[in-house]
Design an enzyme around this catalytic site. Structure first.
Site: not given
Lengths: 770, 167
Positions: A274-275, A663, A666-667, A734, A736-737
């Site tokens: 998505g981004f 959390l 790995k991911t 966060g 992700g960014e």
């Protein structure tokens, strides 16, 4: 955003400043920070097996009876009006069921733009969708063909003939500056920040840098094309969409098509990237309208070209950054101003100056963004909107100042590291950027860097090292709801309309729920991707994980109370209150006396219940306003530049992150790396080429817009401090960014270290280096 | 002539414009093969035709008549997964998972190309046997784009499988 909003937000912040922290969310650190078991484990993704077998079904892959296929036609002028529209040939073509144009499109109101004060507003554009013969930007949807097969639809779309009367259009960045707007606020922050007299401080500073940095437009380029499979079933609407905003989209579609909320169901269990780009745009609306008119299901998969034409990307920017410093290197002035495009009908202000406010201490600040109106597909949020490119300008400027002063760039940052938010004076919830630098520099071997540019070489290759800070604000979204069903068997199902674009949403929330509910991960199921489930917020702002975590916290509290009620007087835990127990090992346990406990199975059996269900919303995210909460990072890059060709090869890239509790290592490592790789694209190859004469994007293909490929990507090292944030659920912020932020500057600074050339204009292509 | 897809004979479509990709996805519902650009630029649609990697978006279905097509669905199954599929999970060689089937199919064929001694742009010695190095894998997989940035995990997964084969 208005001055009124600025005043409201400021008042709330002022009031919260007086409220004791322990009264607010995060006032007492989440107890799970201290006792995690599943959280922090190296777990593989829950959906991994389905994805590697190709069994994960994306929006364009849902089979339906009597399915029809749609194809879009895009306008070819930038502003103007359709003067001739010939659809007869298309309508007569084999298999064609409908040609939809402004003539037969149902009349619909424009979408409400994405708003941070109205979370059910998610439009990326407020322009009318196929409502009139007016063309407002180049590539706008002007027709849609529905046919029995994709081949028939694509062919018929080419048979539509359109003439336009073109009007003058605003397409030049430079030319629009005279009419630039200065908005009152950028998202929920005041836009113009002026502390002291920065220009005067700059003038009299013994050391200063003052330069202009340019970043081009970018496109998200998620590998999955935007797609919908739409069906009207009776009066209800089912939309299989590739979207980051399931619940908000369902709300908006209901309002737009005059339906009740429960008559619209948006499903999106898997999203192929998505981004920021997978939101609500014109294509969903025309596909839904078409499906109603043909009374059959419609599938619309955008071509890659269509994605560039009608899904906005990141705006180009021109940013001025000036820093003044005293003889010790302490900043006396920090100026960050600039221009970006934001049409009045768009939603994204590209907040490139917001990060700057929290990065450095300075005696004076002058910060303001100016918006340009151009006739373009509205730009939108793209991974780390603002910070990705704002850090390029600021972190190059810091490197330039360090070089001018002959100070190590990390040392210069250390001398200006703030202990409170530099502008608001608010306390940081937690910040260990300098530790991230120290850890990263040690592992990277920063001490081997030579300050003198061009001092290291290997044959034709000049070698260089650079570093830069990255930052991204903590956001927890309001409106996150979760339902927990706990069964007598000791299994639990969590339900939320949440979305996954590869972040590992279900994987980490199952880990979280395991610790929160005292159950093994195998006993937990996480249902998501469906607007019929309790509403989650949109996936954006690196906020989904903590937003859902906050709702799970609230639901677990409710579950505890409900279990104590069901346990009744005959229970070993009778008489204990919710605050005196915790959920561990499949039951309720007294905190004071752990031998005093009863299992869920025992409680539910005695209460003659098979299961118990609770729903809850996360607490209002007031911690964001009470504290300055940011993820931060130190990025290190080692690269080589060919003296012969100007080719740049990145040898090593290291990211050292301070993002609270990690959390799932790995991911999380994958998300960090993914952001950093997009940062490599930002630094070196990515550019949406816009023809300022025609107003048209010139490289609307993956062959011509260069995202990093395997050979461009070195092994990327990531590490983190792992220090929990005491104010957030799980201690997490966060991730992700933040990965993309700082990377372009680290690369540019390394290019300077290798060659002595300052490239202030992204991407750093070889022609600029030679 | 029929097309053999994952071991099953399938009739070629009547409409000669149908690509192999659309035959798989829209008519046979084998949606493991993905569409990312429909113009040969991204590799998401990679399948194996007679064991070689092919971009199914640039292949007309009728071109596959009389040939054997293997898609991700035929490469491995839940009961007997392909080693690459397991290695991709272990090394987190994906995030959104959209490019993954194409990456896995391409990797399977790519390793056979190296075994067969086919050189690449980064092969230094064209007379010596080609080795499975990180550099070779990165070069040979560059036709398969990944936007989530799982490149390191993908290459690690492939190297692990290659090492397991050699052992």
């Amino acid at each position: 955003m208005s001055r009124i909003q600025n005043a409201v937000i400021e008042s709330v912040k002022t009031v919260l400043g007086w409220v004791p922290a322990q009264w607010l969310p995060g006032g007492t650190p989440d107890p799970l920070i201290e006792r995690r078991a599943a959280i922090g484990r190296q777990a593989s993704r829950q959906d991994g097996p389905a994805k590697v077998r190709g069994e994960a079904r994306f929006a364009a892959e849902v089979a339906m009876d009597r399915l029809t296929y749609a194809s879009l036609v895009h306008g070819t002028v930038t502003r103007g009006r359709i003067t001739r529209l010939e659809t007869a040939a298309a309508e007569a073509a084999p298999g064609v069921i409908l040609v939809l144009t402004h003539r037969n499109m149902p009349r619909l109101a424009p979408l409400a733009l994405i708003s941070f004060t109205d979370l059910s507003a998610v439009g990326n554009s407020s322009l009318p969708i196929l409502q009139d013969p007016v063309v407002r930007y180049n590539g706008q949807v002007v027709a849609l063909v529905v046919a029995e097969t994709q081949e028939q639809a694509d062919h018929a779309a080419q048979l539509i003939e359109i003439d336009y009367a073109a009007d003058a259009a605003r397409t030049r960045f430079e030319g629009a500056k005279d009419d630039a707007r200065t908005p009152a606020s950028i998202l929920i922050e005041k836009n113009h920040v002026s502390v002291g007299d920065a220009e005067r401080e700059l003038e009299r500073a013994p050391h200063r840098v003052d330069n202009v940095y340019r970043t081009p437009g970018h496109n998200h380029n998620a590998l999955e094309l935007h797609a919908v499979t739409v069906a009207w079933q009776g009066g209800s609407l089912v939309v299989h969409d590739a979207t980051q905003m399931i619940a908000p989209s369902a709300n908006v579609l209901a309002r737009l098509f005059g339906l009740k909320k429960e008559q619209v169901r948006v499903l999106s269990p898997f999203v192929g990237g998505g981004f920021g780009g997978k939101g609500l745009w014109d294509h969903q609306i025309v596909a839904i309208a078409a499906a109603r008119l043909v009374d059959r299901p419609v599938r619309l998969v955008l071509s890659r070209d269509s994605v560039y034409r009608i899904i906005g990307g990141r705006t180009p920017t021109e940013q001025r950054v000036a820093i003044g410093a005293d003889t010790e290197g302490r900043f006396t002035a920090l100026v960050h101003t600039g221009y970006s495009i934001m049409p009045t009908y768009g939603a994204c202000p590209e907040q490139y100056t917001l990060g700057t406010r929290a990065l450095y201490r300075a005696r004076s600040f002058e910060i303001v963004q100016r918006h340009l109106d151009l006739d373009i597909v509205p730009n939108t949020f793209m991974r780390a909107p603002g910070e990705a490119i704002g850090t390029f300008a600021v972190e190059c400027a810091v490197d330039e100042l360090a070089h001018a002063m002959s100070v190590d760039p990390i040392e210069l940052r250390r001398r200006n590291e703030p202990d409170r938010h530099p502008i608001s004076g608010t306390a940081f919830s937690q910040r260990a950027l300098m530790q991230a630098y120290a850890d990263g520099a040690g592992r990277f071997g920063w001490e081997r860097r030579l300050a003198q540019p061009g001092a290291r070489r290997d044959g034709e290759w000049l070698l260089g090292m650079g570093c830069a800070s990255g930052s991204f604000p903590y956001v927890r979204m309001p409106g996150a709801n979760v339902r927990i069903t706990l069964r007598r068997t000791g299994e639990a199902t969590l339900s939320c309309s949440a979305q996954d674009m590869g972040m590992g949403t279900a994987t980490v929330q199952i880990q979280h729920a395991a610790d929160r509910l005292g159950l093994p991960v195998e006993a937990i199921t996480f249902e998501m991707g469906d607007s019929s489930l309790p509403a989650g917020p949109l996936a954006g702002g690196s906020a989904q994980t903590v937003s859902i975590a906050g709702a799970i916290m609230a639901a677990a509290d409710k579950l505890t109370a409900e279990l104590l009620r069901l346990a009744g007087n005959a229970s070993p835990v009778a008489g204990l209150r919710a605050g005196e127990v915790r959920l561990v090992d499949g039951g309720i346990t007294s905190i004071a006396n752990p031998s005093q406990r009863e299992s869920y199975q025992s409680i539910l059996t005695r209460a003659a219940r098979n299961e118990v269900t609770v729903s809850a919303a996360g607490s209002p995210p007031l911690e964001m306003l009470k504290f300055a909460m940011h993820s931060s990072s130190a990025i290190f890059c080692a690269l080589r530049v060919s003296q012969v060709t100007g080719e740049i090869r990145v040898d090593r890239l290291l990211g050292s992150f301070d993002c609270g509790t990690i959390l799932n290592p790995k991911t999380a490592a994958s998300q960090f790396r993914g952001g950093m790789i997009m940062g490599l694209g930002l630094a070196l190859t990515e550019e949406t080429l816009f023809d300022e004469r025609s107003g048209r994007i010139m490289n609307a293909t993956l062959a011509d817009y260069h995202i990093p490929s395997h050979l461009d990507v070195p092994e990327i090292d990531v590490m983190w401090t792992g220090i929990p944030d005491p104010r957030s659920p799980l201690g997490a912020r966060g991730i992700g960014e933040i990965g993309i932020t700082g990377v372009a500057a680290a690369v540019a600074n390394a290019v300077f270290n290798a060659t002595g050339k300052r490239i202030r204009d992204l991407p750093i292509t070889l022609d600029k280096v030679l | 002539m029929a097309i053999r897809i994952n071991g099953t004979e399938v009739a070629a479509p009547d409409d000669v414009r149908v690509s192999l990709l659309d035959l798989l996805r829209e008519r046979l519902h084998l949606t493991g093969t993905k569409v990312g650009c429909n113009q040969g630029a991204c590799g998401a649609c990679t399948v194996l035709v007679d064991g070689e990697r092919v971009l199914s978006c640039l292949t007309l279905a009728v071109q596959a008549e009389g040939r054997s097509v293997t898609t991700i669905e035929g490469l491995g199954s839940a009961d007997s997964p392909h080693p690459l599929q397991l290695a991709f999970i272990e090394h987190d060689g994906f995030q959104c998972g959209y490019c993954t089937p194409g990456q896995v199919c391409a990797a399977a064929a790519m390793l056979r190309e190296i075994e067969a001694g086919v050189p690449s742009y980064v092969t230094a010695d064209l007379t010596a046997p080609v080795l499975v190095t990180r550099e070779e894998v990165r070069e040979r997989m560059s036709g398969n784009l990944c936007r989530c940035g799982a490149h390191n995990g993908i290459v690690d997964a492939i190297l692990e499988v290659a090492a397991g084969r050699a052992a």
